[in-house]
Design a protein around this motif. Structure first.
Motif, PDB file in Angstrom:
ATOM      1  N   ASN A   2       0.846  -1.182   0.000  1.00 13.26           N
ATOM      2  CA  ASN A   2       0.000   0.000   0.000  1.00 13.26           C
ATOM      3  C   ASN A   2       0.889   1.243   0.000  1.00 13.26           C
ATOM      4  O   ASN A   2       1.677   1.448   0.913  1.00 13.26           O
ATOM      5  N   LEU A   3       0.756   2.063  -1.025  1.00  8.52           N
ATOM      6  CA  LEU A   3       1.613   3.239  -1.148  1.00  8.52           C
ATOM      7  C   LEU A   3       1.203   4.367  -0.209  1.00  8.52           C
ATOM      8  O   LEU A   3       1.944   5.325  -0.040  1.00  8.52           O
ATOM      9  N   TYR A  13       8.082  10.707  -6.090  1.00 12.75           N
ATOM     10  CA  TYR A  13       9.325  10.227  -6.715  1.00 12.75           C
ATOM     11  C   TYR A  13       9.142   8.829  -7.296  1.00 12.75           C
ATOM     12  O   TYR A  13       9.690   8.512  -8.349  1.00 12.75           O
ATOM     13  N   LEU A  14       8.376   7.998  -6.616  1.00 11.59           N
ATOM     14  CA  LEU A  14       8.116   6.657  -7.125  1.00 11.59           C
ATOM     15  C   LEU A  14       7.292   6.719  -8.409  1.00 11.59           C
ATOM     16  O   LEU A  14       7.589   6.007  -9.377  1.00 11.59           O
ATOM     17  N   TYR A  15       6.284   7.598  -8.438  1.00 12.48           N
ATOM     18  CA  TYR A  15       5.489   7.765  -9.650  1.00 12.48           C
ATOM     19  C   TYR A  15       6.342   8.318 -10.788  1.00 12.48           C
ATOM     20  O   TYR A  15       6.185   7.909 -11.940  1.00 12.48           O
ATOM     21  N   ILE A  16       7.231   9.245 -10.488  1.00  5.88           N
ATOM     22  CA  ILE A  16       8.133   9.789 -11.513  1.00  5.88           C
ATOM     23  C   ILE A  16       8.983   8.671 -12.099  1.00  5.88           C
ATOM     24  O   ILE A  16       9.169   8.577 -13.321  1.00  5.88           O
ATOM     25  N   PHE A  17       9.508   7.801 -11.243  1.00  7.85           N
ATOM     26  CA  PHE A  17      10.313   6.676 -11.720  1.00  7.85           C
ATOM     27  C   PHE A  17       9.485   5.776 -12.635  1.00  7.85           C
ATOM     28  O   PHE A  17       9.946   5.361 -13.701  1.00  7.85           O
ATOM     29  N   TRP A  18       8.263   5.470 -12.224  1.00 10.60           N
ATOM     30  CA  TRP A  18       7.408   4.601 -13.033  1.00 10.60           C
ATOM     31  C   TRP A  18       7.032   5.238 -14.362  1.00 10.60           C
ATOM     32  O   TRP A  18       6.973   4.555 -15.384  1.00 10.60           O
ATOM     33  N   VAL A  19       6.769   6.538 -14.369  1.00 16.90           N
ATOM     34  CA  VAL A  19       6.467   7.237 -15.623  1.00 16.90           C
ATOM     35  C   VAL A  19       7.676   7.179 -16.554  1.00 16.90           C
ATOM     36  O   VAL A  19       7.538   6.933 -17.753  1.00 16.90           O
ATOM     37  N   GLY A  20       8.868   7.400 -16.007  1.00 15.81           N
ATOM     38  CA  GLY A  20      10.082   7.297 -16.819  1.00 15.81           C
ATOM     39  C   GLY A  20      10.259   5.911 -17.400  1.00 15.81           C
ATOM     40  O   GLY A  20      10.659   5.757 -18.557  1.00 15.81           O
ATOM     41  N   MET A  21       9.943   4.897 -16.592  1.00 16.71           N
ATOM     42  CA  MET A  21      10.050   3.527 -17.086  1.00 16.71           C
ATOM     43  C   MET A  21       9.065   3.290 -18.234  1.00 16.71           C
ATOM     44  O   MET A  21       9.410   2.642 -19.236  1.00 16.71           O
ATOM     45  N   TRP A  71      16.212   8.129 -14.027  1.00 23.54           N
ATOM     46  CA  TRP A  71      17.415   8.461 -13.257  1.00 23.54           C
ATOM     47  C   TRP A  71      17.100   9.503 -12.199  1.00 23.54           C
ATOM     48  O   TRP A  71      17.521   9.377 -11.053  1.00 23.54           O
ATOM     49  N   TYR A  72      16.337  10.536 -12.562  1.00 23.35           N
ATOM     50  CA  TYR A  72      15.983  11.584 -11.605  1.00 23.35           C
ATOM     51  C   TYR A  72      15.133  11.018 -10.464  1.00 23.35           C
ATOM     52  O   TYR A  72      15.400  11.296  -9.293  1.00 23.35           O
ATOM     53  N   GLY A  73      14.121  10.225 -10.802  1.00 22.31           N
ATOM     54  CA  GLY A  73      13.275   9.629  -9.768  1.00 22.31           C
ATOM     55  C   GLY A  73      14.060   8.729  -8.840  1.00 22.31           C
ATOM     56  O   GLY A  73      13.866   8.737  -7.619  1.00 22.31           O
ATOM     57  N   ARG A  74      14.962   7.952  -9.411  1.00 23.07           N
ATOM     58  CA  ARG A  74      15.781   7.045  -8.593  1.00 23.07           C
ATOM     59  C   ARG A  74      16.716   7.827  -7.674  1.00 23.07           C
ATOM     60  O   ARG A  74      16.904   7.466  -6.512  1.00 23.07           O
ATOM     61  N   ARG A  75      17.315   8.894  -8.170  1.00 26.20           N
ATOM     62  CA  ARG A  75      18.205   9.717  -7.331  1.00 26.20           C
ATOM     63  C   ARG A  75      17.444  10.328  -6.167  1.00 26.20           C
ATOM     64  O   ARG A  75      17.935  10.390  -5.058  1.00 26.20           O
ATOM     65  N   ARG A  76      16.243  10.837  -6.435  1.00 26.29           N
ATOM     66  CA  ARG A  76      15.445  11.452  -5.378  1.00 26.29           C
ATOM     67  C   ARG A  76      14.985  10.402  -4.367  1.00 26.29           C
ATOM     68  O   ARG A  76      14.938  10.667  -3.166  1.00 26.29           O
ATOM     69  N   LEU A  77      14.619   9.199  -4.841  1.00 25.11           N
ATOM     70  CA  LEU A  77      14.243   8.120  -3.925  1.00 25.11           C
ATOM     71  C   LEU A  77      15.412   7.719  -3.031  1.00 25.11           C
ATOM     72  O   LEU A  77      15.255   7.518  -1.828  1.00 25.11           O
ATOM     73  N   THR A  78      16.588   7.618  -3.612  1.00 25.47           N
ATOM     74  CA  THR A  78      17.778   7.265  -2.847  1.00 25.47           C
ATOM     75  C   THR A  78      18.101   8.335  -1.816  1.00 25.47           C
ATOM     76  O   THR A  78      18.452   8.020  -0.671  1.00 25.47           O
TER      77      THR A  78
END
Length: 103
Positions: A2-3, A13-21, A71-78
């Motif tokens: 559950n998010l 940031y997770l949604y940004i990563f998924w959109v990039g994917m 890459w941006y989403g992953r950096r922000r998540l990290t």
């Protein structure tokens, strides 16, 4: 998973990563679908500047943009994870100190 248990900024940031994917995936699929524009015998027989494979170039651009967004989403998540771990470590050190003693 559950998010809603995640902080709102981490969800973004997770949604940004998924959109990039998704964008990168669409770019790869689009390039394979447009391969006839760049890899056909008819394309090889003409001059390079006569018929520009626009769909193929657009697909490559979508793939690169998707990779950058991922890459941006992953950096922000990290970075958010590192901040949370730092906060958790400092909370553990303060909470584990015996009563009457400085940490």
């Amino acid at each position: 998973m559950n998010l809603k248990v995640l902080p709102p900024q981490v969800r973004v940031y997770l949604y940004i990563f998924w959109v990039g994917m998704g964008i990168a995936g669409i770019g790869v699929v689009g390039f394979f679908l447009s391969f006839w524009q760049v890899g056909s015998a008819a394309q090889a027989a003409i001059d390079v500047h006569d018929n520009v494979p626009v769909f193929a170039y657009a697909s490559i651009l979508a793939w690169v943009v998707g990779l950058i967004v991922m890459w941006y989403g992953r950096r922000r998540l990290t970075a958010a994870l590192a901040a949370k771990q730092k906060e958790s470590r400092s909370a553990i050190l303060v909470d584990d100190a015996p009563a009457g003693r400085d940490a």
